[in-house]
Design a protein around this motif. Sequence first.
Motif, PDB file in Angstrom:
ATOM      1  N   ALA A  24       0.904  -1.294  -0.004  1.00  0.00           N
ATOM      2  CA  ALA A  24       0.122   0.084   0.039  1.00  0.00           C
ATOM      3  C   ALA A  24       0.911   1.140  -0.050  1.00  0.00           C
ATOM      4  O   ALA A  24       1.773   1.183   0.484  1.00  0.00           O
ATOM      5  CB  ALA A  24      -0.841   0.089   1.193  1.00  0.00           C
ATOM      6  N   GLY A  25       0.484   2.270  -0.858  1.00  0.00           N
ATOM      7  CA  GLY A  25       1.181   3.378  -0.788  1.00  0.00           C
ATOM      8  C   GLY A  25       0.750   4.352  -1.968  1.00  0.00           C
ATOM      9  O   GLY A  25      -0.440   3.993  -2.668  1.00  0.00           O
ATOM     10  N   GLN A  26       1.324   5.636  -2.139  1.00  0.00           N
ATOM     11  CA  GLN A  26       0.887   6.371  -3.380  1.00  0.00           C
ATOM     12  C   GLN A  26       2.113   6.755  -4.037  1.00  0.00           C
ATOM     13  O   GLN A  26       3.394   6.870  -3.641  1.00  0.00           O
ATOM     14  CB  GLN A  26       0.203   7.383  -2.824  1.00  0.00           C
ATOM     15  CG  GLN A  26       0.884   8.512  -1.938  1.00  0.00           C
ATOM     16  CD  GLN A  26      -0.252   9.358  -0.955  1.00  0.00           C
ATOM     17  OE1 GLN A  26      -0.490   9.086  -0.071  1.00  0.00           O
ATOM     18  NE2 GLN A  26      -0.539  10.514  -1.824  1.00  0.00           N
ATOM     19  N   VAL A  27       1.960   7.146  -5.399  1.00  0.00           N
ATOM     20  CA  VAL A  27       3.065   7.831  -6.184  1.00  0.00           C
ATOM     21  C   VAL A  27       3.292   9.157  -5.845  1.00  0.00           C
ATOM     22  O   VAL A  27       4.500   9.507  -5.804  1.00  0.00           O
ATOM     23  CB  VAL A  27       2.619   7.522  -7.336  1.00  0.00           C
ATOM     24  CG1 VAL A  27       3.539   7.978  -8.404  1.00  0.00           C
ATOM     25  CG2 VAL A  27       2.287   6.002  -7.873  1.00  0.00           C
ATOM     26  N   SER A  28       2.298  10.086  -5.775  1.00  0.00           N
ATOM     27  CA  SER A  28       2.497  11.317  -5.362  1.00  0.00           C
ATOM     28  C   SER A  28       1.554  11.969  -4.350  1.00  0.00           C
ATOM     29  O   SER A  28       0.493  11.257  -4.029  1.00  0.00           O
ATOM     30  CB  SER A  28       2.546  12.397  -6.815  1.00  0.00           C
ATOM     31  OG  SER A  28       1.012  12.616  -6.826  1.00  0.00           O
ATOM     32  N   ASN A  30      -0.634  14.080  -4.534  1.00  0.00           N
ATOM     33  CA  ASN A  30      -1.915  14.314  -5.110  1.00  0.00           C
ATOM     34  C   ASN A  30      -2.844  13.086  -5.378  1.00  0.00           C
ATOM     35  O   ASN A  30      -3.896  13.178  -5.820  1.00  0.00           O
ATOM     36  CB  ASN A  30      -1.842  15.289  -6.365  1.00  0.00           C
ATOM     37  CG  ASN A  30      -1.030  16.553  -6.138  1.00  0.00           C
ATOM     38  OD1 ASN A  30      -1.276  17.267  -5.057  1.00  0.00           O
ATOM     39  ND2 ASN A  30      -0.339  17.186  -6.982  1.00  0.00           N
ATOM     40  N   ASP A  31      -1.899  11.843  -5.665  1.00  0.00           N
ATOM     41  CA  ASP A  31      -2.604  10.704  -5.961  1.00  0.00           C
ATOM     42  C   ASP A  31      -3.317   9.983  -4.891  1.00  0.00           C
ATOM     43  O   ASP A  31      -2.799  10.180  -3.520  1.00  0.00           O
ATOM     44  CB  ASP A  31      -1.610   9.765  -6.472  1.00  0.00           C
ATOM     45  CG  ASP A  31      -1.269  10.290  -7.762  1.00  0.00           C
ATOM     46  OD1 ASP A  31      -1.912  11.107  -8.513  1.00  0.00           O
ATOM     47  OD2 ASP A  31      -0.071   9.936  -8.387  1.00  0.00           O
ATOM     48  N   PRO A  32      -4.377   9.165  -4.932  1.00  0.00           N
ATOM     49  CA  PRO A  32      -4.963   8.420  -3.617  1.00  0.00           C
ATOM     50  C   PRO A  32      -3.858   7.296  -3.537  1.00  0.00           C
ATOM     51  O   PRO A  32      -3.252   6.863  -4.178  1.00  0.00           O
ATOM     52  CB  PRO A  32      -6.095   7.949  -4.204  1.00  0.00           C
ATOM     53  CG  PRO A  32      -6.060   7.950  -5.796  1.00  0.00           C
ATOM     54  CD  PRO A  32      -5.254   9.167  -6.022  1.00  0.00           C
ATOM     55  N   ALA A  33      -3.916   6.962  -2.153  1.00  0.00           N
ATOM     56  CA  ALA A  33      -3.185   5.712  -1.840  1.00  0.00           C
ATOM     57  C   ALA A  33      -4.073   4.564  -2.399  1.00  0.00           C
ATOM     58  O   ALA A  33      -5.044   4.530  -2.637  1.00  0.00           O
ATOM     59  CB  ALA A  33      -3.142   5.633  -0.271  1.00  0.00           C
TER      60      ALA A  33
END
Length: 138
Positions: A24-28, A30-33
Amino acid sequence: MNQINFIDRPNSGSPVSDREWFIAGQVSDNDPARRVVLNKFPFVVGRRTDCQLCLPLACVSKSHAEIIVDDQQNLIIRDLGSTNGTFVNGEQLKGDRTLKENDLVHFATLVFRIGCTRLTQGTSNNTIEQSVGDQALA
């Protein structure tokens, strides 16, 4: 806008256990996890669009790292010769490493958490135990 892509590839060895592993994580910011189930192995992370987890950033190598399952059904991560490295809990990989629940994995500058859902045996009326912390991250 960056997007995480998922590729459905033939299963080449899912771990047989009472757990469903995920990353689990996010790219930036502004992006959703995102929460991605690790059910197809090898699970390749990289910039290429045919990776199971495509991270379209210049700091991520085309084939950055992979997660496999060993003979004892452990999740193992290895760097695939990436330019900016793969780290587990802040320590750079220098070979294979066994992953555990709540480990933090860095692919270059991107951080993801390893988690699992414990599946109970029996009827579908059983409750599935999940980590609230992983839900909050996602």
